[in-house]
Design an enzyme around this catalytic site. Structure first.
Site, PDB file in Angstrom:
ATOM      1  CB  CYS A 156     -21.833 -45.066 -14.646  1.00 54.30           C
ATOM      2  SG  CYS A 156     -20.122 -45.688 -14.086  1.00 54.30           S
ATOM      3  NE  ARG A 177     -17.039 -38.849  -9.076  1.00 56.22           N
ATOM      4  CZ  ARG A 177     -17.250 -38.640  -7.709  1.00 56.22           C
ATOM      5  NH1 ARG A 177     -17.756 -37.381  -7.089  1.00 56.22           N
ATOM      6  NH2 ARG A 177     -16.842 -39.776  -6.812  1.00 56.22           N
ATOM      7  CB  SER A 228     -13.962 -44.007  -6.299  1.00 57.63           C
ATOM      8  OG  SER A 228     -13.220 -43.253  -7.161  1.00 57.63           O
ATOM      9  N   GLY A 233     -14.650 -77.103 -15.237  1.00 57.24           N
ATOM     10  CA  GLY A 233     -15.870 -76.735 -15.536  1.00 57.24           C
ATOM     11  C   GLY A 233     -15.805 -75.033 -16.271  1.00 57.24           C
ATOM     12  CB  ALA A 234     -17.072 -73.234 -18.409  1.00 57.75           C
ATOM     13  CD  GLU A 272     -20.242 -63.407 -16.687  1.00 56.53           C
ATOM     14  OE1 GLU A 272     -19.788 -62.083 -16.798  1.00 56.53           O
ATOM     15  OE2 GLU A 272     -21.188 -63.743 -16.513  1.00 56.53           O
TER      16      GLU A 272
END
Lengths: 280, 436
Positions: free
Chosen positions: B50, B52, B109, B189-190, B192
């Protein structure tokens, strides 16, 4: 050049080489130097051991009767205690610290007067080597606690302030540093206690009194109390981390004063001049 | 023979362009074969990630090959050449070699030292081997690139400090606790990022996971997922003293944990350190807590800061990696230059001539022959060597223009154990770089 001087210089060179290697490992992060360094350090310690044995055979008493000899012996204790800790922790930052300290001590020893004067008969006792060995090994262990303490404070400060210098990436975890501090204390404290007890026993056998409150004894007792407080705090009140590190540092400063200050600044029977005069 | 690179990357092209020229990993046969069909191109590999899209090739006519490759890239994706022209770079000789080694070692990179790129290049090479578009030189070159990448990884600390927020949290925990195996983490709590961080902690061997949530069923669900234990939101504070690491990301408008409560907790823990990670915005944990001895409190910005510091540290390590690459380039050039025809023939002749002379001398010493016999023997052996060398020499001379010429040269060098020329004289590098 006498064999003694050659051995002394070779040991110093070993410690110097180990310092450079450890710094290479810690600063430039090269792998190999760190591994070689501990063997170089071990080599230096063996050379010094040979030198002590020869010296003992030559003068017929434990060779720590002047500043030169005792600093050199202290450097040896430092290296031995570090190598002992290294078995478990494998920390090259501690290696760098210990070898630098050993080099400084050796250099100090190099410039200190090394004349061997006729010996005070008081030193011709088996209590003497015991007293010195216990005390010095204890001091060396406390030096480890001091080093770990300083590193702990640095690392703690960086973690709290969230500003990381290059040092952050090279220092071990807080937990490791704290456990070195604790281990060093559990070695150092009994050794120091034995040092004081054997010293008292020796004093009794020579002068007929266990304790005479000369400045060094007073300072040693004070230092002992600092470490006793730390040990007590750790074991029963749950002291650790920063506070333990600060105590270890204070303790070591007291120790330095006991060891150097009492010899250089104060007068008493522990000074090297007193070794050479008649007992009172 | 020349190594070429044509392509574009995150350094030269925005994602809108990169996505247009990317190759689908499921259909690599066609582009690879088309690439090899270009008449100036001898070998080819296509690296497409994604960040190069690069074509690696070998050619005896670098200028022509580069133009062909550039147009191939546009034509294959049905783009006008002008559209991508400004984003393209092309490299040959030493620059191309350095570029590929740097890419494989993750120095080029977007995030220096990220580990995926090496795998992606290995995959690209896998396709090229599968469809037989990589020959002697690219095979050797790619293996060199893999070994250099490995060297960089082991000899520098380029990949050693976390550059993602969730992983930075794990590393910080290691700087505090050293050993995570007997530690307990609590999720409040939750969210991501919170879950991601928790997963990192679990992968790093954390002993126990506690989960609390205002909605208890969600806590139970998450706890089941992590093999942990759900705690009701009303009493989670009573369990805090058993917790070493707290990950908090509730939607609460106020502090969920006050500094006062936390100093109580630390007393209960007999000063055992605690690491608090507050990912919530607005924050869940009173920032004053960071002032308490043995409590280390990090919010999102703090973690970002750590990531930035780590990136800086990686850049420092990158300098060491460049030095390693320079070293390896020299070595690779040494090998590449052995694939030149002329020096190979010279070396072959010299080797056989030396053998001939030693043997003749030995024989004559034992024979004590007269002058005439000696001359005959000398002539005989000379003729023999010439006859033997005639066919190989002419094949080698033609090899310059044939597809598998390099393989012949390499074979001759191996069969006759010809010495590798010294690389640091300039003819070796120039030879490989430009002579073709």
């Amino acid at each position: 050049m006498s064999i003694h001087i050659i051995l002394f210089k070779s040991a110093l060179l070993c410690y110097l080489a180990a310092t450079v290697l450890y710094l290479l490992h810690v600063v430039a992060r090269k792998e190999k130097p760190g591994k070689i360094a501990r063997w170089v350090l071990l080599g230096g310690a063996l050379v010094q051991l040979v030198s002590f044995v020869l010296r003992f055979a030559q003068v017929g008493h434990t060779p720590v009767t002047n500043m030169h000899e005792s600093l050199s012996f202290f450097a040896w204790c430092l290296v031995v205690i570090f190598l002992f800790f290294d078995l478990r922790y494998r920390l090259s930052v501690m290696g760098a610290f210990s070898s630098v300290l050993a080099v400084i001590t050796m250099l100090g020893s190099g410039i200190a007067p090394r004349a061997v004067e006729p010996l005070n008969p008081a030193l011709n006792s088996w209590w003497f080597p015991l007293h010195v060995t216990f005390a010095f090994l204890g001091n060396a262990a406390f030096a480890m606690a001091f080093g770990a303490g300083v590193m702990y404070l640095l690392q703690d400060r960086m973690l709290k302030s969230k500003r990381f210098s290059a040092l952050y990436y090279r220092l071990p975890s807080l937990d490791t540093l704290d456990s070195i501090n604790y281990r060093a204390l559990t070695f150092g404290f009994p050794l120091m206690t034995l040092g004081i007890i054997s010293g008292a026993a020796w004093a009794e056998s020579v002068w007929g009194t266990y304790w005479s409150w000369d400045p060094k004894e007073t300072w040693a007792l004070m230092t002992w109390f600092v470490y006793a407080a730390l040990l007590h705090g750790r074991l029963s009140i749950g002291w650790r981390g920063r506070r333990a590190a600060i105590f270890a540092i204070i303790g070591f400063i007291c120790l330095l004063f006991t060891f150097l200050g009492a010899n250089l600044l104060l007068n008493g029977m522990h000074t090297f001049e007193a070794f050479q005069s008649t007992p009172y | 023979m020349n190594i070429l690179v044509v392509g574009l990357s995150h350094n030269t092209a925005p994602v809108e362009i990169r996505e247009k020229v990317a190759f689908s990993p499921t259909a690599m046969a066609e582009p690879l074969q088309q690439m090899l069909a270009l008449d100036a191109v001898n070998e080819g590999i296509i690296v497409s990630t994604c960040n190069r899209v690069e074509l690696y090739a070998t050619s005896r006519e670098p200028e022509r090959a580069i133009i062909q490759l550039q147009h191939f890239l546009a034509d294959f994706h049905k783009l006008s050449f002008e559209r991508i022209e400004e984003h393209l770079y092309d490299l040959h000789g030493e620059d191309a070699i350095r570029h590929v080694l740097r890419v494989a070692a993750s120095l080029d990179s977007m995030i220096i030292g990220e580990p995926q790129i090496l795998g992606q290049i290995k995959t690209a090479y896998g396709y090229a081997s599968e469809f037989k578009t990589a020959g002697l030189i690219l095979n050797r070159f790619m293996h060199k690139a893999f070994s250099v990448a490995k060297r960089v990884r082991t000899e520098t600390a380029i990949a050693s400090n976390a550059v993602s927020v969730s992983f930075a949290a794990v590393e910080l925990a290691r700087k505090i606790f050293s050993n995570l195996e007997d530690k307990t983490v609590m999720l409040i709590g939750a969210g991501e990022m919170c879950e991601l961080a928790a997963r990192h902690f679990i992968n790093n061997g954390i002993a126990e996971v506690l989960v609390t949530n205002r909605t208890f069923s969600r806590a139970e669900k998450l706890a089941a997922e992590f093999n942990g234990r759900a705690v009701s939101f009303e009493n989670f504070r009573d369990q805090l003293h058993q917790v070493d690491i707290v990950l908090s990301s509730t939607g609460a408008p106020d502090y969920v944990l006050e500094a006062k409560k936390l100093s109580e907790v630390i007393r209960l823990r007999r000063n055992k350190p605690m690491f608090l990670i507050d990912i919530a915005v607005p924050r869940d944990i009173d920032p004053k807590a960071n002032k308490i001895d043995n409590i280390y409190l990090y919010d999102v910005d703090d973690l970002q800061g750590v990531v930035q510091a780590n990136l800086k540290e990686r850049k420092k390590e990158a300098d060491k990696a460049e030095a390693i690459i320079n070293e390896e380039i020299v070595q690779f050039y040494r090998w590449l230059s052995t694939l030149e025809v002329k020096p190979t023939i010279v070396a072959l002749r010299r080797k056989l001539e030396e053998l001939r002379q030693t043997e003749v001398k030995k024989t004559l010493a034992n024979l004590s022959a007269d002058d005439k016999t000696a001359k005959s023997i000398d002539a005989l052996t000379r003729a023999l060597v010439n006859k033997i060398l005639h066919q190989p020499t002419s094949i080698l001379k033609d090899a310059q223009n044939s597809e598998d010429g390099d393989a012949y040269i390499d074979a001759v060098r191996t069969l006759f154990d010809l010495p590798v020329p010294v690389a640091d004289d300039s003819t070796a590098t120039d030879g490989a770089g430009q002579k073709d």
